[in-house]
Design a protein around this motif. Structure first.
Motif, PDB file in Angstrom:
ATOM      1  N   ASP A  28      38.626  -0.812  14.758  1.00 45.61           N
ATOM      2  CA  ASP A  28      37.775  -0.355  15.856  1.00 45.61           C
ATOM      3  C   ASP A  28      37.286  -1.559  16.661  1.00 45.61           C
ATOM      4  N   THR A  29      38.116  -2.019  17.595  1.00 47.82           N
ATOM      5  CA  THR A  29      37.773  -3.162  18.431  1.00 47.82           C
ATOM      6  C   THR A  29      38.406  -2.975  19.805  1.00 47.82           C
ATOM      7  N   SER A  30      38.193  -3.945  20.681  1.00 47.66           N
ATOM      8  CA  SER A  30      38.786  -3.852  22.017  1.00 47.66           C
ATOM      9  C   SER A  30      39.068  -5.253  22.539  1.00 47.66           C
ATOM     10  N   THR A  36      35.110 -11.410  25.260  1.00 48.43           N
ATOM     11  CA  THR A  36      33.766 -11.840  25.663  1.00 48.43           C
ATOM     12  C   THR A  36      33.010 -12.501  24.511  1.00 48.43           C
ATOM     13  N   ARG A  37      33.246 -12.067  23.258  1.00 44.71           N
ATOM     14  CA  ARG A  37      32.513 -12.662  22.134  1.00 44.71           C
ATOM     15  C   ARG A  37      33.136 -13.945  21.621  1.00 44.71           C
ATOM     16  N   THR A  38      34.459 -14.127  21.865  1.00 43.40           N
ATOM     17  CA  THR A  38      35.127 -15.298  21.273  1.00 43.40           C
ATOM     18  C   THR A  38      35.924 -16.135  22.267  1.00 43.40           C
ATOM     19  N   ALA A 111      38.516 -27.302   5.214  1.00 44.07           N
ATOM     20  CA  ALA A 111      38.595 -26.205   6.184  1.00 44.07           C
ATOM     21  C   ALA A 111      38.790 -26.745   7.602  1.00 44.07           C
ATOM     22  N   CYS A 112      38.012 -26.233   8.525  1.00 42.19           N
ATOM     23  CA  CYS A 112      38.259 -26.534   9.944  1.00 42.19           C
ATOM     24  C   CYS A 112      37.912 -27.976  10.311  1.00 42.19           C
ATOM     25  N   ALA A 113      37.209 -28.680   9.418  1.00 40.37           N
ATOM     26  CA  ALA A 113      36.948 -30.100   9.662  1.00 40.37           C
ATOM     27  C   ALA A 113      38.028 -30.954   9.003  1.00 40.37           C
ATOM     28  N   ASP A 151      38.968  -5.545   8.155  1.00 37.01           N
ATOM     29  CA  ASP A 151      37.641  -6.048   8.534  1.00 37.01           C
ATOM     30  C   ASP A 151      37.686  -6.559   9.980  1.00 37.01           C
ATOM     31  N   ARG A 152      37.178  -5.760  10.902  1.00 38.97           N
ATOM     32  CA  ARG A 152      37.291  -6.125  12.326  1.00 38.97           C
ATOM     33  C   ARG A 152      36.517  -7.394  12.671  1.00 38.97           C
ATOM     34  N   SER A 153      35.488  -7.717  11.854  1.00 43.94           N
ATOM     35  CA  SER A 153      34.664  -8.872  12.209  1.00 43.94           C
ATOM     36  C   SER A 153      35.358 -10.197  11.892  1.00 43.94           C
ATOM     37  N   TYR A 219      35.836 -14.200   3.833  1.00 46.07           N
ATOM     38  CA  TYR A 219      34.569 -13.539   4.119  1.00 46.07           C
ATOM     39  C   TYR A 219      33.799 -14.479   5.036  1.00 46.07           C
ATOM     40  N   GLN A 220      33.173 -13.939   6.054  1.00 46.96           N
ATOM     41  CA  GLN A 220      32.353 -14.792   6.917  1.00 46.96           C
ATOM     42  C   GLN A 220      31.085 -14.071   7.343  1.00 46.96           C
ATOM     43  N   ASP A 221      29.958 -14.775   7.205  1.00 49.26           N
ATOM     44  CA  ASP A 221      28.726 -14.331   7.841  1.00 49.26           C
ATOM     45  C   ASP A 221      28.717 -15.004   9.213  1.00 49.26           C
ATOM     46  N   GLY A 222      29.249 -14.281  10.197  1.00 45.97           N
ATOM     47  CA  GLY A 222      29.493 -14.859  11.518  1.00 45.97           C
ATOM     48  C   GLY A 222      28.260 -15.458  12.153  1.00 45.97           C
ATOM     49  N   ARG A 223      27.125 -14.783  12.011  1.00 44.86           N
ATOM     50  CA  ARG A 223      25.903 -15.277  12.671  1.00 44.86           C
ATOM     51  C   ARG A 223      25.433 -16.593  12.070  1.00 44.86           C
ATOM     52  N   GLU A 224      25.470 -16.693  10.715  1.00 51.54           N
ATOM     53  CA  GLU A 224      25.047 -17.935  10.063  1.00 51.54           C
ATOM     54  C   GLU A 224      25.992 -19.084  10.432  1.00 51.54           C
ATOM     55  N   ALA A 259      36.951 -22.404  17.356  1.00 55.63           N
ATOM     56  CA  ALA A 259      36.433 -21.230  16.642  1.00 55.63           C
ATOM     57  C   ALA A 259      35.916 -20.156  17.584  1.00 55.63           C
ATOM     58  N   ASN A 260      35.321 -20.598  18.701  1.00 56.62           N
ATOM     59  CA  ASN A 260      34.703 -19.632  19.618  1.00 56.62           C
ATOM     60  C   ASN A 260      34.320 -20.396  20.892  1.00 56.62           C
ATOM     61  N   VAL A 261      34.728 -19.898  22.034  1.00 58.16           N
ATOM     62  CA  VAL A 261      34.456 -20.644  23.274  1.00 58.16           C
ATOM     63  C   VAL A 261      32.949 -20.729  23.535  1.00 58.16           C
ATOM     64  N   GLY A 318      33.362 -26.156   9.736  1.00 57.99           N
ATOM     65  CA  GLY A 318      33.921 -24.961   9.115  1.00 57.99           C
ATOM     66  C   GLY A 318      33.426 -24.736   7.708  1.00 57.99           C
ATOM     67  N   ALA A 319      34.252 -24.026   6.935  1.00 55.12           N
ATOM     68  CA  ALA A 319      33.858 -23.625   5.589  1.00 55.12           C
ATOM     69  C   ALA A 319      33.497 -24.857   4.771  1.00 55.12           C
ATOM     70  N   GLY A 320      32.524 -24.652   3.896  1.00 51.52           N
ATOM     71  CA  GLY A 320      32.051 -25.761   3.058  1.00 51.52           C
ATOM     72  C   GLY A 320      30.552 -25.711   2.792  1.00 51.52           C
TER      73      GLY A 320
HETATM   74  N1  ACO Z   1      35.205  -5.606  17.609  1.00 55.86           N
HETATM   75  C1  ACO Z   1      34.133  -4.851  17.969  1.00 55.86           C
HETATM   76  N2  ACO Z   1      32.922  -5.018  17.405  1.00 55.86           N
HETATM   77  C2  ACO Z   1      32.797  -5.973  16.459  1.00 55.86           C
HETATM   78  C3  ACO Z   1      33.877  -6.767  16.057  1.00 55.86           C
HETATM   79  C4  ACO Z   1      35.124  -6.560  16.669  1.00 55.86           C
HETATM   80  N3  ACO Z   1      36.213  -7.268  16.361  1.00 55.86           N
HETATM   81  N4  ACO Z   1      33.439  -7.628  15.113  1.00 55.86           N
HETATM   82  C5  ACO Z   1      32.142  -7.374  14.912  1.00 55.86           C
HETATM   83  N5  ACO Z   1      31.754  -6.365  15.733  1.00 55.86           N
HETATM   84  C6  ACO Z   1      30.436  -5.767  15.867  1.00 55.86           C
HETATM   85  C7  ACO Z   1      29.607  -5.936  14.631  1.00 55.86           C
HETATM   86  O1  ACO Z   1      29.892  -4.912  13.697  1.00 55.86           O
HETATM   87  C8  ACO Z   1      28.201  -5.798  15.191  1.00 55.86           C
HETATM   88  O2  ACO Z   1      27.910  -4.464  15.361  1.00 55.86           O
HETATM   89  P1  ACO Z   1      26.450  -3.909  14.983  1.00 55.86           P
HETATM   90  O3  ACO Z   1      25.506  -4.632  15.904  1.00 55.86           O
HETATM   91  O4  ACO Z   1      26.578  -2.448  15.255  1.00 55.86           O
HETATM   92  O5  ACO Z   1      26.250  -4.270  13.553  1.00 55.86           O
HETATM   93  C9  ACO Z   1      28.319  -6.418  16.595  1.00 55.86           C
HETATM   94  O6  ACO Z   1      29.727  -6.446  16.892  1.00 55.86           O
HETATM   95  C10 ACO Z   1      27.779  -7.825  16.679  1.00 55.86           C
HETATM   96  O7  ACO Z   1      28.250  -8.580  15.558  1.00 55.86           O
HETATM   97  P2  ACO Z   1      27.943 -10.111  15.438  1.00 55.86           P
HETATM   98  O8  ACO Z   1      28.529 -10.644  14.158  1.00 55.86           O
HETATM   99  O9  ACO Z   1      26.513 -10.388  15.711  1.00 55.86           O
HETATM  100  O10 ACO Z   1      28.801 -10.660  16.653  1.00 55.86           O
HETATM  101  P3  ACO Z   1      28.745 -12.088  17.291  1.00 55.86           P
HETATM  102  O11 ACO Z   1      28.422 -11.991  18.722  1.00 55.86           O
HETATM  103  O12 ACO Z   1      27.952 -13.041  16.441  1.00 55.86           O
HETATM  104  O13 ACO Z   1      30.257 -12.549  17.178  1.00 55.86           O
HETATM  105  C11 ACO Z   1      31.646 -13.938  15.788  1.00 55.86           C
HETATM  106  C12 ACO Z   1      30.888 -12.621  15.920  1.00 55.86           C
HETATM  107  C13 ACO Z   1      32.660 -13.996  16.897  1.00 55.86           C
HETATM  108  C14 ACO Z   1      32.357 -13.988  14.448  1.00 55.86           C
HETATM  109  C15 ACO Z   1      30.648 -15.100  15.913  1.00 55.86           C
HETATM  110  O14 ACO Z   1      29.551 -14.883  15.054  1.00 55.86           O
HETATM  111  C16 ACO Z   1      31.253 -16.449  15.586  1.00 55.86           C
HETATM  112  O15 ACO Z   1      32.037 -16.983  16.338  1.00 55.86           O
HETATM  113  N6  ACO Z   1      30.838 -17.081  14.462  1.00 55.86           N
HETATM  114  C17 ACO Z   1      31.275 -18.413  14.107  1.00 55.86           C
HETATM  115  C18 ACO Z   1      32.714 -18.486  13.697  1.00 55.86           C
HETATM  116  C19 ACO Z   1      33.058 -19.909  13.288  1.00 55.86           C
HETATM  117  O16 ACO Z   1      32.655 -20.871  13.925  1.00 55.86           O
HETATM  118  N7  ACO Z   1      33.762 -20.103  12.177  1.00 55.86           N
HETATM  119  C20 ACO Z   1      33.919 -21.472  11.700  1.00 55.86           C
HETATM  120  C21 ACO Z   1      35.183 -21.913  11.383  1.00 55.86           C
HETATM  121  S1  ACO Z   1      36.247 -20.794  10.573  1.00 55.86           S
HETATM  122  C22 ACO Z   1      36.848 -21.558   9.136  1.00 55.86           C
HETATM  123  O17 ACO Z   1      36.281 -22.497   8.637  1.00 55.86           O
HETATM  124  C23 ACO Z   1      38.053 -20.945   8.467  1.00 55.86           C
END
Ligand code: ACO
Length: 330
Positions: A28-30, A36-38, A111-113, A151-153, A219-224, A259-261, A318-320
Motif C-alpha cells: 500500500d504505497t504510491s 516526496t518522502r525520499t 553499513a552505509c558508512a 513492509d512498505r516502510s 528492520y528500521q525505525d525510520g524516524r530515529e 538514504a533520503n534527499v 547508517g546501521a550501527g
Molecule cells: N508508502 C506509503 N506510506 C508509508 C510508506 C510507504 N512506502 N512507508 C511508511 N508509510 C506511512 C507510515 O505507515 C506512516 O503512516 P501513519 O502516520 O499512518 O503511521 C506515515 O507514512 C509516516 O511514516 P514515517 O516513518 O514518519 O515517514 P517519514 O516521513 O519519516 O519517512 C523514511 C520514512 C523515508 C524511512 C524516513 O524516516 C527516513 O528516510 N529515515 C532514515 C533512513 C536512513 O537514513 N537510513 C540510514 C541508512 S540505511 C542502512 O544503514 C542500511
C-alpha cells in the motif's frame, strides 16, 4: 600531508530495474509518497546475481581504469553487509576470482558508512606498510535479499549494486572523522539465524533489547534513524574539516550516503553549503548501503563531474549506528 589518490573506479548494476509504480502493485504505497518522502524513483535489484559477482565485476573495472596489475594489490577491503556467506569473507572470495594473489583480505561491517571506514583503513595500511602499493576497496550490496517485501516502510528504500576503487598513497590533503553510537543499534538491524545446536536446552537464552522483527529482514525505525542522520552527516564533515582547518565551502564535490534527499537537503542547509556541491543519484538507485557512495563516485568520475585535483568529501551514516566523513584531493 599523507593522503590518498583514487587511481580508478568501477561499477556494476544488475540489469533489473524496479520503479515506484512496481511497489504500488505489491504494497500500500504510491509513487507520490516515495518521491516526496525520499526522492527515490527507481532502483536496480539483483535478478540472481550473487553479492560476490557484483563486487568482482566492479573490481575488474576499477583495476582496468587504474591501469595496474592485480598482482600489485596489497590489500582488499570489502564493505558488504549483505554477503553471500557467513564465511569466507567477500574480500577473500573476490581475491581468488580476481587473481590478486598478493593481497590480504578484510571485510568491514559498517553499513552505509562502510566505504568511508574502508578508505580510511586503506589509507592507514598504505601509510604504515611500504610493501602495500595499492589497496582495492569493494562495496557490493544485495540488500534486496534482506528486504521484507511485505513492509512498505522499508521495502521501497533499498536497491542493489556494486562499485570499487583502487587507491594509492599520495602527499595530498586528507582528513577523516569516524564514529559510532552503538546505543542506536536497535534502530536499524537485520538478524542472523538464532543459536541452534543438537544439544541446546534453551536455558542460556538471553533476550536482546531489539524489537521484534521479521526473520532475517532489515528492520528500521525510520524516524530515529532520520534524526540521527540529519545530525551525523553535518557533524562528521565538520569534524573532519576542523582537523585540518579546512573550509567546507572549498570542497568541489560532496558525495553523501544516498538514504533520503531530505536528509541531504537538511544537512546542506545546516552546513551552509550549496546543494549544487552534493552528488545525488538516489532517484536512480535508492539506498544501496555501503555501495551508495562508491556508485555515485564511479558515475561522477565517468561523467566528468569529478576531475583530478578536485577537493572531495565523502560522508556516510547508517546501521550501527555508524558515521564517518573523509575529505581528500581526488
Ligand atoms: N508508502 C506509503 N506510506 C508509508 C510508506 C510507504 N512506502 N512507508 C511508511 N508509510 C506511512 C507510515 O505507515 C506512516 O503512516 P501513519 O502516520 O499512518 O503511521 C506515515 O507514512 C509516516 O511514516 P514515517 O516513518 O514518519 O515517514 P517519514 O516521513 O519519516 O519517512 C523514511 C520514512 C523515508 C524511512 C524516513 O524516516 C527516513 O528516510 N529515515 C532514515 C533512513 C536512513 O537514513 N537510513 C540510514 C541508512 S540505511 C542502512 O544503514 C542500511
Amino acid at each position: 600531508m599523507q593522503g590518498i589518490k583514487i587511481l580508478g573506479t568501477g561499477g556494476y548494476l544488475p540489469k533489473k530495474k524496479i520503479t515506484n509504480e512496481d511497489f504500488a502493485k505489491i504494497v500500500d504505497t504510491s509513487d507520490e509518497w516515495i518521491r516526496t518522502r525520499t526522492g527515490m524513483v527507481e532502483r536496480y535489484v539483483s535478478d540472481g546475481e550473487p553479492t560476490w559477482y557484483m563486487g568482482l565485476m566492479a573490481a575488474r573495472e576499477a583495476v582496468k581504469a587504474a591501469g595496474i596489475s592485480v598482482e600489485d594489490i596489497g590489500v582488499i577491503i570489502d564493505t558488504s553487509v549483505s554477503p553471500d556467506y557467513y564465511t569466507p569473507s567477500m574480500s577473500c572470495v573476490i581475491q581468488g576470482k580476481l587473481g590478486a594473489v598478493n593481497a590480504m583480505t578484510i571485510d568491514v561491517n559498517c553499513a552505509c558508512a562502510g566505504c568511508v571506514y574502508a578508505i580510511d583503513m586503506a589509507k592507514r595500511y598504505l601509510q604504515t606498510d611500504e610493501n602495500i602499493k595499492y589497496a582495492l576497496v569493494i562495496a557490493n550490496e544485495n540488500l534486496t535479499k534482506i528486504t521484507d517485501y511485505s513492509d512498505r516502510s522499508t521495502c521501497v528504500l533499498f536497491g542493489d549494486g556494486a562499485a570499487a576503487m583502487v587507491i594509492e598513497r599520495s602527499e595530498s590533503m586528507y582528513s577523516s572523522f569516524l564514529g559510532a553510537d552503538g546505543t542506536g543499534a536497535k534502530y536499524l538491524f537485520a538478524r542472523s539465524i538464532p543459536p541452534a545446536n543438537a544439544f541446546m536446552s534453551g536455558e542460556g537464552k538471553v533476550d536482546d533489547e531489539f524489537p521484534e522483527s521479521n526473520q532475517h529482514y532489515l528492520y528500521q525505525d525510520g524516524r530515529e534513524v532520520y534524526k540521527f542522520a540529519t545530525k551525523a552527516l553535518p557533524n562528521a564533515l565538520t569534524k573532519a574539516a576542523e582537523k585540518i582547518d579546512f573550509d567546507l565551502n572549498e570542497l568541489d564535490v560532496i558525495i553523501p550516503h544516498q538514504a533520503n534527499v531530505r536528509i541531504i537537503e537538511t544537512a546542506a542547509k545546516n552546513l551552509g553549503v550549496s546543494m549544487d556541491k552534493f552528488v545525488i543519484n538516489l532517484d536512480k538507485h535508492a539506498n544501496t548501503s555501503s555501495a551508495s557512495i562508491p556508485i555515485a563516485l564511479d558515475e561522477a568520475v565517468r561523467s566528468g563531474r569529478i576531475k583530478k585535483g578536485d577537493k572531495v568529501g565523502f560522508v556516510g551514516f547508517g546501521a550501527g549506528l555508524t558515521f564517518g566523513a573523509i575529505i581528500f584531493e581526488y
